[in-house]
Write a protein that holds these residues in place. Structure first.
Motif, PDB file in Angstrom:
ATOM      1  N   ASN A  90       9.653   1.259   9.580  1.00 16.97           N
ATOM      2  CA  ASN A  90      10.886   1.345   8.788  1.00 16.97           C
ATOM      3  C   ASN A  90      11.391  -0.021   8.331  1.00 16.97           C
ATOM      4  O   ASN A  90      11.981  -0.144   7.249  1.00 16.97           O
ATOM      5  CB  ASN A  90      11.983   2.046   9.597  1.00 16.97           C
ATOM      6  N   ASN A  91      11.186  -1.044   9.155  1.00 17.02           N
ATOM      7  CA  ASN A  91      11.783  -2.350   8.876  1.00 17.02           C
ATOM      8  C   ASN A  91      10.896  -3.288   8.059  1.00 17.02           C
ATOM      9  O   ASN A  91      11.402  -4.217   7.428  1.00 17.02           O
ATOM     10  CB  ASN A  91      12.163  -3.054  10.189  1.00 17.02           C
ATOM     11  N   TYR A  92       9.589  -3.052   8.096  1.00 20.72           N
ATOM     12  CA  TYR A  92       8.710  -3.980   7.375  1.00 20.72           C
ATOM     13  C   TYR A  92       8.812  -3.741   5.871  1.00 20.72           C
ATOM     14  O   TYR A  92       8.606  -2.632   5.379  1.00 20.72           O
ATOM     15  CB  TYR A  92       7.254  -3.822   7.823  1.00 20.72           C
ATOM     16  N   LYS A  93       9.158  -4.789   5.147  1.00 18.73           N
ATOM     17  CA  LYS A  93       9.291  -4.710   3.697  1.00 18.73           C
ATOM     18  C   LYS A  93       8.037  -5.289   3.040  1.00 18.73           C
ATOM     19  O   LYS A  93       7.748  -6.481   3.166  1.00 18.73           O
ATOM     20  CB  LYS A  93      10.524  -5.491   3.217  1.00 18.73           C
ATOM     21  N   ARG A  94       7.307  -4.426   2.370  1.00 14.69           N
ATOM     22  CA  ARG A  94       6.093  -4.886   1.695  1.00 14.69           C
ATOM     23  C   ARG A  94       6.427  -5.629   0.410  1.00 14.69           C
ATOM     24  O   ARG A  94       7.390  -5.297  -0.280  1.00 14.69           O
ATOM     25  CB  ARG A  94       5.181  -3.697   1.372  1.00 14.69           C
ATOM     26  N   THR A  95       5.631  -6.632   0.107  1.00 18.18           N
ATOM     27  CA  THR A  95       5.794  -7.358  -1.154  1.00 18.18           C
ATOM     28  C   THR A  95       5.300  -6.475  -2.300  1.00 18.18           C
ATOM     29  O   THR A  95       4.611  -5.469  -2.088  1.00 18.18           O
ATOM     30  CB  THR A  95       4.987  -8.666  -1.138  1.00 18.18           C
ATOM     31  N   LEU A  96       5.657  -6.864  -3.516  1.00 19.61           N
ATOM     32  CA  LEU A  96       5.195  -6.117  -4.689  1.00 19.61           C
ATOM     33  C   LEU A  96       3.673  -6.082  -4.731  1.00 19.61           C
ATOM     34  O   LEU A  96       3.069  -5.059  -5.061  1.00 19.61           O
ATOM     35  CB  LEU A  96       5.747  -6.761  -5.964  1.00 19.61           C
ATOM     36  N   TRP A  97       3.038  -7.209  -4.367  1.00 15.41           N
ATOM     37  CA  TRP A  97       1.580  -7.281  -4.353  1.00 15.41           C
ATOM     38  C   TRP A  97       0.993  -6.278  -3.358  1.00 15.41           C
ATOM     39  O   TRP A  97       0.010  -5.593  -3.652  1.00 15.41           O
ATOM     40  CB  TRP A  97       1.142  -8.694  -4.004  1.00 15.41           C
ATOM     41  N   GLN A  98       1.605  -6.173  -2.180  1.00 17.36           N
ATOM     42  CA  GLN A  98       1.108  -5.240  -1.169  1.00 17.36           C
ATOM     43  C   GLN A  98       1.311  -3.791  -1.590  1.00 17.36           C
ATOM     44  O   GLN A  98       0.554  -2.907  -1.185  1.00 17.36           O
ATOM     45  CB  GLN A  98       1.795  -5.513   0.172  1.00 17.36           C
ATOM     46  N   LEU A  99       2.330  -3.545  -2.405  1.00 19.09           N
ATOM     47  CA  LEU A  99       2.554  -2.189  -2.908  1.00 19.09           C
ATOM     48  C   LEU A  99       1.529  -1.814  -3.978  1.00 19.09           C
ATOM     49  O   LEU A  99       1.051  -0.680  -4.033  1.00 19.09           O
ATOM     50  CB  LEU A  99       3.970  -2.072  -3.486  1.00 19.09           C
ATOM     51  N   LEU A 100       1.193  -2.788  -4.830  1.00 19.46           N
ATOM     52  CA  LEU A 100       0.303  -2.509  -5.962  1.00 19.46           C
ATOM     53  C   LEU A 100      -1.170  -2.645  -5.623  1.00 19.46           C
ATOM     54  O   LEU A 100      -2.011  -1.948  -6.194  1.00 19.46           O
ATOM     55  CB  LEU A 100       0.640  -3.446  -7.129  1.00 19.46           C
ATOM     56  N   TYR A 101      -1.494  -3.544  -4.689  1.00 22.00           N
ATOM     57  CA  TYR A 101      -2.892  -3.881  -4.423  1.00 22.00           C
ATOM     58  C   TYR A 101      -3.776  -2.671  -4.118  1.00 22.00           C
ATOM     59  O   TYR A 101      -4.870  -2.553  -4.679  1.00 22.00           O
ATOM     60  CB  TYR A 101      -2.964  -4.893  -3.279  1.00 22.00           C
ATOM     61  N   PRO A 102      -3.349  -1.733  -3.247  1.00 24.69           N
ATOM     62  CA  PRO A 102      -4.237  -0.595  -2.954  1.00 24.69           C
ATOM     63  C   PRO A 102      -4.522   0.277  -4.169  1.00 24.69           C
ATOM     64  O   PRO A 102      -5.440   1.089  -4.152  1.00 24.69           O
ATOM     65  CB  PRO A 102      -3.458   0.190  -1.885  1.00 24.69           C
ATOM     66  N   TRP A 103      -3.725   0.127  -5.226  1.00 22.82           N
ATOM     67  CA  TRP A 103      -3.890   0.964  -6.419  1.00 22.82           C
ATOM     68  C   TRP A 103      -4.413   0.147  -7.597  1.00 22.82           C
ATOM     69  O   TRP A 103      -4.209   0.517  -8.759  1.00 22.82           O
ATOM     70  CB  TRP A 103      -2.553   1.614  -6.784  1.00 22.82           C
ATOM     71  N   SER A 104      -5.104  -0.949  -7.294  1.00 24.05           N
ATOM     72  CA  SER A 104      -5.574  -1.860  -8.345  1.00 24.05           C
ATOM     73  C   SER A 104      -6.378  -1.141  -9.420  1.00 24.05           C
ATOM     74  O   SER A 104      -6.170  -1.342 -10.614  1.00 24.05           O
ATOM     75  CB  SER A 104      -6.429  -2.980  -7.736  1.00 24.05           C
TER      76      SER A 104
END
Length: 259
Positions: A90-104
């Motif tokens: 719940n507390n870990y905030k992913r960066t934009l890169w970490q959000l997008l990277y798996p869907w490259s």
């Protein structure tokens, strides 16, 4: 070429769970909780598979929670560890890169398609423009025009030759052919072997029918008309201007006109 997909489990963050004792070695302050992101990759990441957590004792190596096991597997850890797992998720905030990277792949593929469509549209316009340019040159021939042409003489196989227009008389054109010829080719390097200098052409003139427009039977083609002893005129096909309708995207010109 064969590509093999791979499932990647990549760590995002980790922490030591305080006041948690390993059930195997009974050591304290050695239980590490790690949050991972998982995705499938095929050359580049293309499908996200969510986040996983793993818990391991850094002292003895005991795995209390394996990130690769099913969510329905029996739990081997305490309520304290379960609470820590919920907290880190719940507390870990992913960066934009970490959000997008798996869907490259899913992001890149539409871009590739758009670029390809754009290139195809530009290329089609270029071919259309070249087609109009060639049509104007062919339907309005001028003395001195040089054509890269296929050429067949005395039932021989088609070869490549430079054909030069000497003069025009009504609906008849007088052309000469280069002394040297090449095997039929769409390679610029091969055509560059033929010289367009005046002394590179044979002195023999061919009397051919003047080109017609796009809808005619003689657009960009060389037909020599012979008259037999009975006065009957029969056409003889000599060759045609290479890529006369600009249907192929060649990297060289097949019609040259002095400016």
């Amino acid at each position: 070429m064969i590509y093999v997909y791979e499932i990647v489990t990549k760590p995002l963050t980790s922490k030591i769970i305080s006041e948690e004792i390993c059930p195997v070695c009974n050591k304290n302050e050695c239980i590490e909780l790690t949050l991972y992101m998982r995705y499938t990759t095929l050359v580049i990441p293309f499908f996200g598979m969510g986040r996983k957590t793993g818990v391991v004792c850094t002292n003895c190596g005991e795995v209390l929670k394996n990130p690769d096991v099913s969510v329905f597997a029996k739990k081997k850890y305490s309520a304290n560890i379960e609470a820590e797992i919920k907290q880190i998720r719940n507390n870990y905030k992913r960066t934009l890169w970490q959000l997008l990277y798996p869907w490259s792949f899913c992001i890149v593929l539409p871009l590739i398609v758009l670029i390809a469509l754009g290139y195809n549209k530009i290329n089609n316009k270029s071919i259309e423009k070249k087609s109009e340019e060639y049509a104007a040159l062919i339907t309005n021939p001028q003395s001195g025009d040089i054509y890269k042409s296929t050429w067949s003489q005395e039932n021989s196989q088609l070869q490549g030759a430079l054909v030069k227009l000497i003069r025009i008389d009504a609906d008849t054109m007088y052309v000469i052919r280069s002394k040297e010829m090449i095997p039929m080719s769409f390679s610029k390097a091969e055509w560059d072997k033929l010289s367009s200098n005046a002394d590179a052409f044979d002195s023999k003139e061919y009397k051919v029918k003047k080109f017609t427009d796009l809808n005619g039977d003689n657009f960009g083609q060389f037909f020599m008309y012979n008259k037999d002893d009975n006065g009957k005129i029969t056409p003889k096909y000599l060759g045609a201007i290479l890529n006369n309708n600009a249907a192929m995207d060649l990297n060289f010109e097949t019609i040259e006109r002095a400016k």
